[in-house]
Design a protein around this motif. Structure first.
Motif: not given
Lengths: 177, 376
Positions: A74, B257, B261, B264-265, B286, B289-291
């Motif tokens: 990002n 995921l 996702e 990116s993690g 998480d 991923h803001n979850t």
């Protein structure tokens, strides 16, 4: 049959090596080429300190511990001052190098006055998780907090027909994000 | 005949009461009789220079008080009585004792080393285990008001858990990357251990074992009976399940995921873990991923049953006293998300002032009657 298999494998290896070499050879030192360039219209970043978000993709080279792994990063593109000067544009990865939380750009003067490095009242990137602070004017360089380096940089490439192209990212990003 | 009916009714009422009490005692909820407590949520704000402790009335979810405590508050711990609270200040190197009935600071102690982090206290309120970023835990005797032992783990002192019986303390040294070790204030040799250190509190705070966990320990939580531990570890978007008596990892839960996702993690970890719904569910964050995820832990491996989008950088999570409400602190967006556990639904979002960074929390059933107070 064995010879054909051997030949096939050899060609595959050659193909992979060529691709990896092409990526390494064409990228700037310390940078890695993205799978596809990110294109952003210049007029969307005409106002200073109004970042535009983007997602960049890279595929790890064969030489990495996880070859072929897809990495999504990002990022934000923003302008540091008014005008058309290309050097006033910055493109940064918004993932904090410390614990991979997302940083946010702080422009509010009252908040900036409270933050580390407040002797320089310019906008800063701030990590909400552990409080690392990065200088937005100086391409995300580290100011304070537990992060041990600045934010990862993307290279702002060519500008053609009013569109900015971002096509490389710092190599270190790929092993962290 | 009437006497026999009356005896039967009284007997049934008594039986029901004892059964409820026994159940409540078993799961560790309600140390005080119902109706004698006021449930409050204490929230540290690590970015706020003043008013950095917010006290929320849990039944109404309204802020009832803001206090200024030591800068950059970190660990929050309360004994079973819940009428006092110990909060460490990373910036000041102090621990503050707060009277939760009056909501005021009653004592401040120093000498806990560089950046005191997440502490815990024995259920009787006697021993506070206070880790320091410098790599050791201080055992502070709250009666003598002095440190009675130091425990070294060769990692960064970070998370602490003490079981409900006050028998064992579990120390979770942060592994950290090389950046963590470049701090000039740190002088101890380190091995970046991938293990939990087990201390027997009853044996003069002696280290009696370790639990290998494969990577750097992250936030943990113990089941009410102390037999299961659920913990986050570095490089795992999910959590481990540990058989505590056997001191062994027995299972692993991983988030389901999406391909994006996963891309990116890969090096990220989950952070913040809570037990809810009478021990049947684990909720964990998480952060990348803001979850927030929910897992059924009545089966192994735990089964993912829900996921919710939350604010930016969800990093800490706690349950209410009955385990039916979950609070998720999102410091990146200065908010707290509140969930209804039974309905699996977001109830509300509480906004904090910009830059406050709500972080660690504790939900307490504070005694409201003097007779119910035991810690003073």
């Amino acid at each position: 049959m064995v010879r054909r298999t051997f030949l096939g494998l050899g060609l595959m290896l050659l193909g992979f090596s060529r691709r990896a070499w092409a990526q390494l050879a064409s990228a700037s030192p310390g940078y890695y080429r993205l799978t596809h360039p990110v294109r952003i219209r210049l007029d969307t970043v005409s106002t200073p300190w109004h970042p535009v978000s983007f997602v960049a993709e890279a595929v790890l080279p064969q030489t990495s511990p996880t070859p072929g792994r897809r990495v999504l990063m990002n990022g934000v593109l923003y302008r540091k001052e008014s005008g058309d000067d290309r050097s006033a544009l910055s493109a940064l990865c918004v993932t904090c190098p410390h614990e991979l939380c997302e940083v946010s750009l702080v422009t509010d003067e009252a908040r900036l006055a409270r933050m580390s490095g407040s002797d320089k009242p310019n906008p800063k990137f701030f990590c909400g998780c552990h409080g690392s602070v990065f200088d937005a004017l100086d391409d995300g360089s580290w100011i304070s907090g537990p992060a041990d380096r600045g934010l990862f940089n993307f290279l702002v490439g060519s500008i053609t027909d009013g569109t900015v192209e971002i096509d490389e990212v710092e190599v270190e990003t790929l092993s962290v994000v | 005949m009437r006497l026999r009916q009356l005896t039967l009714i009284v007997g049934l009422v008594l039986l029901t009461t004892f059964t409820m009490r026994a159940q409540n005692a078993q799961v560790g909820y309600y140390p005080h009789p119902p109706g004698t407590t006021h449930e409050k949520l204490y929230v540290n704000s690590q970015g706020a220079p003043i008013n950095n402790l917010t006290i929320i009335d849990v039944p109404t979810l309204k802020v009832i008080k803001k206090m200024t405590i030591g800068a950059e508050p970190h660990g929050v711990a309360a004994p079973k009585s819940q009428d006092v609270l110990y909060i460490s200040s990373m910036h000041d190197g102090t621990v503050q004792k707060i009277d939760t009935v009056k909501d005021e600071i009653v004592k401040v102690w120093g000498g806990f080393g560089v950046e005191p982090e997440e502490n815990d206290i024995t259920p009787d309120g006697r021993f506070l285990y206070q880790p320091s970023y410098a790599g050791y835990w201080s055992v502070f005797d709250t009666q003598k008001e002095e440190i009675v032992a130091y425990i070294h783990t060769l990692g960064i002192g970070h998370n602490t858990l003490i079981d409900a019986q006050g028998h064992f303390a579990y120390l979770f040294p942060l592994k950290g990357d090389p950046g963590h070790w470049r701090r000039p204030s740190l002088g101890l040799a380190r091995t970046m251990p991938n293990e939990v250190t087990v201390v027997d509190i009853t044996k003069n705070h002696q280290v009696v074992g370790t639990i290998p966990v494969g990577d750097g320990p992250r936030p943990p939580i113990l089941s009410a009976d102390g037999k299961r531990m659920y913990m986050n570890v570095d490089r795992l978007l999910g959590f481990l399940v540990i058989d505590v008596p056997a001191r062994k990892v027995i299972s692993k839960a991983t988030f389901a995921l999406t391909p994006d996702e996963q891309a990116s993690g890969a090096n990220a970890h989950a952070h913040g873990i809570a037990i809810a719904n009478n021990g049947k569910e684990v909720w964990t964050n998480d952060t990348v991923h803001n979850t927030t995820y929910v897992f059924d832990v009545t089966v192994l491996p735990p089964k993912q049953i829900a996921k919710f989008p939350v604010g930016s950088g969800p990093y800490w999570i706690v349950p209410s006293q009955d385990g039916m409400t979950i609070f998720v602190a999102c410091p990146g967006s200065d908010e707290m998300v509140v969930f209804d556990v039974a309905a699996k639904k977001e109830k509300t979002r509480l906004k904090f002032p910009a830059g406050d960074r709500p972080t660690r929390m504790i939900d307490l059933a504070v005694p409201v009657t003097p007779a119910a107070r035991t810690s003073r």
